[in-house]
Design a protein around this motif. Structure first.
Motif, PDB file in Angstrom:
ATOM      1  N   CYS A 144      56.371 -29.153 -12.694  1.00 45.09           N
ATOM      2  CA  CYS A 144      57.329 -30.098 -12.102  1.00 45.09           C
ATOM      3  C   CYS A 144      58.424 -29.378 -11.329  1.00 45.09           C
ATOM      4  CB  CYS A 144      57.944 -30.979 -13.172  1.00 45.09           C
ATOM      5  SG  CYS A 144      56.784 -32.163 -13.874  1.00 45.09           S
ATOM      6  N   ASP A 145      58.807 -28.224 -11.837  1.00 50.35           N
ATOM      7  CA  ASP A 145      59.863 -27.445 -11.155  1.00 50.35           C
ATOM      8  C   ASP A 145      59.346 -26.920  -9.835  1.00 50.35           C
ATOM      9  OD1 ASP A 145      61.557 -27.944 -13.247  1.00 50.35           O
ATOM     10  OD2 ASP A 145      61.334 -25.958 -14.154  1.00 50.35           O
TER      11      ASP A 145
ATOM     12  N   ALA B 273      55.685 -26.624 -21.773  1.00 53.62           N
ATOM     13  CA  ALA B 273      56.264 -25.613 -20.887  1.00 53.62           C
ATOM     14  C   ALA B 273      55.533 -25.568 -19.552  1.00 53.62           C
ATOM     15  CB  ALA B 273      56.229 -24.238 -21.559  1.00 53.62           C
ATOM     16  N   LYS B 274      54.197 -25.714 -19.583  1.00 57.78           N
ATOM     17  CA  LYS B 274      53.409 -25.714 -18.346  1.00 57.78           C
ATOM     18  C   LYS B 274      53.717 -26.954 -17.514  1.00 57.78           C
ATOM     19  CE  LYS B 274      51.474 -21.925 -19.355  1.00 57.78           C
ATOM     20  NZ  LYS B 274      52.210 -20.771 -18.906  1.00 57.78           N
ATOM     21  N   ILE B 275      53.885 -28.088 -18.156  1.00 57.63           N
ATOM     22  CA  ILE B 275      54.222 -29.319 -17.445  1.00 57.63           C
ATOM     23  C   ILE B 275      55.580 -29.155 -16.762  1.00 57.63           C
ATOM     24  CG2 ILE B 275      54.825 -31.747 -17.721  1.00 57.63           C
ATOM     25  CD1 ILE B 275      52.667 -31.807 -19.997  1.00 57.63           C
TER      26      ILE B 275
ATOM     27  N   ALA C  58      49.544 -19.592 -10.649  1.00 55.45           N
ATOM     28  CA  ALA C  58      50.403 -18.692 -11.398  1.00 55.45           C
ATOM     29  C   ALA C  58      50.496 -19.137 -12.848  1.00 55.45           C
ATOM     30  CB  ALA C  58      51.798 -18.657 -10.792  1.00 55.45           C
ATOM     31  N   ASP C  59      50.526 -18.184 -13.725  1.00 52.19           N
ATOM     32  CA  ASP C  59      50.800 -18.426 -15.144  1.00 52.19           C
ATOM     33  C   ASP C  59      49.975 -19.568 -15.737  1.00 52.19           C
ATOM     34  OD1 ASP C  59      52.060 -17.702 -17.506  1.00 52.19           O
ATOM     35  OD2 ASP C  59      53.709 -19.104 -17.193  1.00 52.19           O
TER      36      ASP C  59
ATOM     37  N   PRO D 186      42.884 -21.627 -21.366  1.00 54.60           N
ATOM     38  CA  PRO D 186      43.286 -22.442 -22.518  1.00 54.60           C
ATOM     39  C   PRO D 186      44.744 -22.185 -22.898  1.00 54.60           C
ATOM     40  CG  PRO D 186      41.236 -21.285 -22.962  1.00 54.60           C
ATOM     41  CD  PRO D 186      41.776 -20.731 -21.684  1.00 54.60           C
ATOM     42  N   ILE D 187      45.379 -23.204 -23.438  1.00 51.46           N
ATOM     43  CA  ILE D 187      46.728 -23.044 -23.974  1.00 51.46           C
ATOM     44  C   ILE D 187      46.662 -23.115 -25.491  1.00 51.46           C
ATOM     45  CG2 ILE D 187      47.893 -23.876 -21.913  1.00 51.46           C
ATOM     46  CD1 ILE D 187      48.149 -26.568 -23.336  1.00 51.46           C
TER      47      ILE D 187
END
Length: 71
Positions: free
Chosen positions: A70-71, A64-66, A32-33, A55-56
């Motif tokens: 983690c969430d 934000a992806k990290i 996702a995302d 790519p980011i």
């Protein structure tokens, strides 16, 4: 822009770890995302992976992806 061979290599890693996760009784896969997350064994973190699927743009997006992973 990613070179085709870089994208292909990354996709091969994602496919391999997804395969490992699908073979593990406690495994799971989430995509996702721009993230591909595979966990195989909660007791052995080596087998738990997070890949970027696209790519980011910058450090803020990476952070934000990290956090999302983690969430």
């Amino acid at each position: 822009m990613l070179k085709p061979e870089t994208f292909c290599s990354n996709q091969q890693f994602i496919n391999a770890w997804n395969y490992f996760a699908s073979a593990c009784p406690q495994g799971g896969i989430v995509e996702a995302d721009k993230l591909a997350i595979a966990w195989n064994d909660p007791g052995n973190v080596f087998f738990n992976t997070i890949f970027l699927t696209q790519p980011i743009q910058d450090k803020a997006e990476l952070e934000a992806k990290i956090k999302m992973a983690c969430d």
